[in-house]
Write a protein that holds these residues in place. Structure first.
Motif, PDB file in Angstrom:
ATOM      1  N   GLN A 125     -24.574   4.070  39.824  1.00  0.00           N
ATOM      2  CA  GLN A 125     -23.866   4.095  38.592  1.00  0.00           C
ATOM      3  C   GLN A 125     -22.212   3.883  39.282  1.00  0.00           C
ATOM      4  OE1 GLN A 125     -24.203   7.909  37.022  1.00  0.00           O
ATOM      5  NE2 GLN A 125     -26.017   7.252  35.562  1.00  0.00           N
ATOM      6  N   GLN A 126     -21.804   4.188  40.533  1.00  0.00           N
ATOM      7  CA  GLN A 126     -20.514   3.913  40.872  1.00  0.00           C
ATOM      8  C   GLN A 126     -20.400   2.673  41.547  1.00  0.00           C
ATOM      9  OE1 GLN A 126     -20.136   7.351  43.864  1.00  0.00           O
ATOM     10  NE2 GLN A 126     -19.855   8.932  41.994  1.00  0.00           N
ATOM     11  N   ALA A 127     -21.367   2.075  42.095  1.00  0.00           N
ATOM     12  CA  ALA A 127     -21.377   0.759  42.790  1.00  0.00           C
ATOM     13  C   ALA A 127     -21.476  -0.333  41.960  1.00  0.00           C
ATOM     14  CB  ALA A 127     -22.600   0.752  43.517  1.00  0.00           C
ATOM     15  N   THR A 128     -20.758  -1.488  42.324  1.00  0.00           N
ATOM     16  CA  THR A 128     -20.576  -2.599  41.307  1.00  0.00           C
ATOM     17  C   THR A 128     -21.743  -3.674  41.317  1.00  0.00           C
ATOM     18  OG1 THR A 128     -19.337  -3.931  43.104  1.00  0.00           O
ATOM     19  CG2 THR A 128     -18.162  -2.496  41.897  1.00  0.00           C
ATOM     20  N   PRO A 129     -22.036  -4.242  40.667  1.00  0.00           N
ATOM     21  CA  PRO A 129     -23.191  -5.300  40.801  1.00  0.00           C
ATOM     22  C   PRO A 129     -22.923  -6.160  42.048  1.00  0.00           C
ATOM     23  CG  PRO A 129     -22.495  -5.431  38.228  1.00  0.00           C
ATOM     24  CD  PRO A 129     -21.339  -4.609  39.169  1.00  0.00           C
ATOM     25  N   SER A 130     -21.907  -6.542  42.723  1.00  0.00           N
ATOM     26  CA  SER A 130     -21.414  -7.269  43.797  1.00  0.00           C
ATOM     27  C   SER A 130     -22.120  -6.354  44.879  1.00  0.00           C
ATOM     28  CB  SER A 130     -20.166  -7.730  43.782  1.00  0.00           C
ATOM     29  OG  SER A 130     -19.912  -8.697  42.787  1.00  0.00           O
ATOM     30  N   GLU A 131     -21.682  -4.943  44.932  1.00  0.00           N
ATOM     31  CA  GLU A 131     -21.919  -4.234  46.138  1.00  0.00           C
ATOM     32  C   GLU A 131     -23.565  -4.066  46.185  1.00  0.00           C
ATOM     33  OE1 GLU A 131     -17.988  -1.469  46.222  1.00  0.00           O
ATOM     34  OE2 GLU A 131     -19.655  -0.936  44.737  1.00  0.00           O
ATOM     35  N   LEU A 132     -24.150  -3.865  44.874  1.00  0.00           N
ATOM     36  CA  LEU A 132     -25.487  -3.654  44.922  1.00  0.00           C
ATOM     37  C   LEU A 132     -26.202  -4.921  45.241  1.00  0.00           C
ATOM     38  CD1 LEU A 132     -26.125  -1.997  41.315  1.00  0.00           C
ATOM     39  CD2 LEU A 132     -25.864  -0.733  43.758  1.00  0.00           C
ATOM     40  N   ASP A 143     -35.969 -12.532  36.046  1.00  0.00           N
ATOM     41  CA  ASP A 143     -34.609 -12.081  35.231  1.00  0.00           C
ATOM     42  C   ASP A 143     -34.746 -10.747  35.025  1.00  0.00           C
ATOM     43  OD1 ASP A 143     -33.887 -15.065  35.512  1.00  0.00           O
ATOM     44  OD2 ASP A 143     -34.255 -15.203  33.404  1.00  0.00           O
ATOM     45  N   ALA A 144     -35.687 -10.135  34.802  1.00  0.00           N
ATOM     46  CA  ALA A 144     -35.800  -8.657  34.078  1.00  0.00           C
ATOM     47  C   ALA A 144     -35.557  -7.780  35.110  1.00  0.00           C
ATOM     48  CB  ALA A 144     -37.437  -8.551  33.595  1.00  0.00           C
ATOM     49  N   LEU A 145     -36.173  -8.161  36.527  1.00  0.00           N
ATOM     50  CA  LEU A 145     -35.951  -7.096  37.662  1.00  0.00           C
ATOM     51  C   LEU A 145     -34.364  -7.506  38.041  1.00  0.00           C
ATOM     52  CD1 LEU A 145     -39.192  -7.363  39.448  1.00  0.00           C
ATOM     53  CD2 LEU A 145     -38.348  -5.489  37.949  1.00  0.00           C
ATOM     54  N   TYR A 146     -33.905  -8.676  38.232  1.00  0.00           N
ATOM     55  CA  TYR A 146     -32.499  -8.849  38.683  1.00  0.00           C
ATOM     56  C   TYR A 146     -31.588  -8.243  37.484  1.00  0.00           C
ATOM     57  CZ  TYR A 146     -28.333 -11.684  39.073  1.00  0.00           C
ATOM     58  OH  TYR A 146     -26.922 -12.048  39.409  1.00  0.00           O
ATOM     59  N   SER A 147     -31.884  -8.043  36.445  1.00  0.00           N
ATOM     60  CA  SER A 147     -31.068  -7.780  35.228  1.00  0.00           C
ATOM     61  C   SER A 147     -30.918  -6.107  35.412  1.00  0.00           C
ATOM     62  CB  SER A 147     -31.091  -7.739  33.694  1.00  0.00           C
ATOM     63  OG  SER A 147     -31.295  -9.224  33.609  1.00  0.00           O
ATOM     64  N   LEU A 148     -32.272  -5.487  35.702  1.00  0.00           N
ATOM     65  CA  LEU A 148     -32.177  -4.026  35.548  1.00  0.00           C
ATOM     66  C   LEU A 148     -31.822  -3.400  36.990  1.00  0.00           C
ATOM     67  CD1 LEU A 148     -35.555  -3.572  33.630  1.00  0.00           C
ATOM     68  CD2 LEU A 148     -33.328  -3.186  32.800  1.00  0.00           C
ATOM     69  N   GLY A 149     -32.303  -4.327  38.024  1.00  0.00           N
ATOM     70  CA  GLY A 149     -31.630  -3.935  39.611  1.00  0.00           C
ATOM     71  C   GLY A 149     -30.119  -3.941  39.607  1.00  0.00           C
ATOM     72  N   PHE A 150     -29.422  -4.631  38.927  1.00  0.00           N
ATOM     73  CA  PHE A 150     -28.056  -4.795  39.137  1.00  0.00           C
ATOM     74  C   PHE A 150     -27.206  -4.363  38.053  1.00  0.00           C
ATOM     75  CE2 PHE A 150     -29.852  -8.363  41.972  1.00  0.00           C
ATOM     76  CZ  PHE A 150     -29.800  -7.571  43.298  1.00  0.00           C
ATOM     77  N   TYR A 151     -27.766  -4.296  36.796  1.00  0.00           N
ATOM     78  CA  TYR A 151     -26.944  -3.955  35.579  1.00  0.00           C
ATOM     79  C   TYR A 151     -27.471  -2.940  34.815  1.00  0.00           C
ATOM     80  CZ  TYR A 151     -24.919  -8.489  36.900  1.00  0.00           C
ATOM     81  OH  TYR A 151     -24.278  -9.261  37.614  1.00  0.00           O
ATOM     82  N   TYR A 152     -28.409  -2.067  35.438  1.00  0.00           N
ATOM     83  CA  TYR A 152     -29.084  -0.784  34.419  1.00  0.00           C
ATOM     84  C   TYR A 152     -28.857   0.341  35.542  1.00  0.00           C
ATOM     85  CZ  TYR A 152     -31.929   2.136  31.716  1.00  0.00           C
ATOM     86  OH  TYR A 152     -32.768   2.865  31.238  1.00  0.00           O
ATOM     87  N   PRO A 153     -27.824   0.902  35.468  1.00  0.00           N
ATOM     88  CA  PRO A 153     -27.381   1.934  36.395  1.00  0.00           C
ATOM     89  C   PRO A 153     -28.250   3.232  36.576  1.00  0.00           C
ATOM     90  CG  PRO A 153     -25.180   1.435  35.390  1.00  0.00           C
ATOM     91  CD  PRO A 153     -26.485   0.660  34.778  1.00  0.00           C
ATOM     92  N   PRO A 154     -29.043   3.699  35.373  1.00  0.00           N
ATOM     93  CA  PRO A 154     -29.985   4.799  35.659  1.00  0.00           C
ATOM     94  C   PRO A 154     -31.192   4.374  36.261  1.00  0.00           C
ATOM     95  CG  PRO A 154     -29.091   4.412  33.031  1.00  0.00           C
ATOM     96  CD  PRO A 154     -28.741   3.138  34.042  1.00  0.00           C
TER      97      PRO A 154
END
Length: 339
Positions: A31-38, A144-155
């Protein structure tokens, strides 16, 4: 039929390993990391696996953020009470579809059942619940699904980034065309809706063509579901679940299954105020979980035995497991009645 598409797709993603527990500290870090960092973390992980930077760049380049995916994961159908959940699956149409699927693949189902020790009706029911026997395998691009959830779904970002990594390896191993590969909003694919890690761990080539294809090969899909169950402890011929009653004053909230491995024996449950709704023989030395199914008024209670727990390894929701089991019994009865 079309009206059932959306709720069905909303359930796809909750297959076997999908709800694996994630440590709170890991979630907090995500949750603290940015998408770029992830993304950089993902790249580093893939480099450690032996992929090159150009390979990783080429893998991620076509991926896009999907708002539909992010919205869908926020409203799982397993959050509904049982009396609203089961009508989605326990229908005459789905039973008829199961009979047709069983007849079409009778030889394969018999061979698979004998080889893996899993009853045909359970395999048919899983595929029926997951994709309506292959009619609805999903509309989201898996990448797209895993990309979205891996970088933009913090939980659950860490979990889905891991699945994204497995997808990259899976694409290389099975020569998958990611531009055409579609599945559920959480990256599950094929007749049985396997997420990438489960695909790599449990899927098998049963049609003998040298590839493991869960999207197009019904034979591979049938055997892979059976192998998943076998590997998670299913025992052919064993009882699955038994309805029980609670003695007055029993605190059900403190006893209902908490998604953890079973820790109490049937004998322990009896001592805790659980009694069988009907007189029956029962091996009291086996482990069991207490399942509560919410009705419009009140609730029903069941002891889920080893095989019931095995179904929850495919999807951790007790509602899902009960729907699969009851559908399997309806299909079995109808199938044998028409032979």
């Amino acid at each position: 039929m079309t009206k059932m598409n959306k709720p069905l797709l909303a359930v796809f993603a909750f297959c076997a390993s999908l709800l694996t527990g994630v440590a709170f500290s890991a979630q907090a870090q995500a949750q603290q990391a940015t998408p770029s960092e992830l993304k950089q973390e993902f790249i580093n992980t893939q480099l450690e696996k032996g992929f090159t930077q150009p390979q990783i760049d080429a893998f991620l380049a076509p991926a896009n953020i999907s708002n539909d995916v992010l919205e869908a994961i926020a409203r799982p159908w397993e959050a509904k009470p049982w009396h609203q959940y089961y009508p989605i699956f326990l229908t005459e149409e789905r039973v008829q579809g199961g009979i047709e699927f069983w007849k079409k693949h009778q030889k394969t189902l018999q061979q698979v059942s004998e080889q893996y020790g899993v009853e045909p009706e359970i395999i048919v029911s899983i595929i029926g619940v997951e994709t309506y026997y292959g009619r609805f395998k999903g509309t989201h691009k898996v990448l797209d699904a895993l990309y979205s959830l891996g970088f933009y779904y913090p939980p659950r970002a860490r979990f889905f980034r891991s699945e994204l990594g497995h997808l990259m390896e899976l694409a290389r191993e099975q020569q998958l065309d990611l531009s055409e590969l579609k599945g559920s909003y959480a990256g599950a694919m094929g007749f049985g809706q396997f997420i990438p890690s489960s695909y790599r761990a449990y899927a098998v080539d049963f049609d003998g063509d040298g590839r493991i294809d869960l999207v197009n090969s019904e034979q591979d899909a049938i055997a892979s579901v059976a192998n998943y169950f076998k590997r998670h402890g299913w025992v052919k011929g064993q009882q699955v679940i038994k309805q029980v009653e609670l003695t007055p004053g029993t605190d059900a909230s403190a006893l209902v299954w908490d998604k953890k491995p079973p820790k109490y024996l049937v004998a322990d449950w009896i001592s805790k105020g659980v009694k069988f709704a009907k007189n029956q023989d029962m091996d009291v030395s086996q482990k069991a979980i207490l399942v509560e199914l919410e009705l419009e008024q009140g609730a029903d209670y069941y002891l889920g035995l080893n095989n019931f727990y095995a179904i929850t390894r495919y999807n951790h929701s007790p509602l899902y497991a009960m729907a699969v089991y009851r559908l399997s019994q309806q299909i079995k009865a109808a199938y044998h009645a028409r032979r």
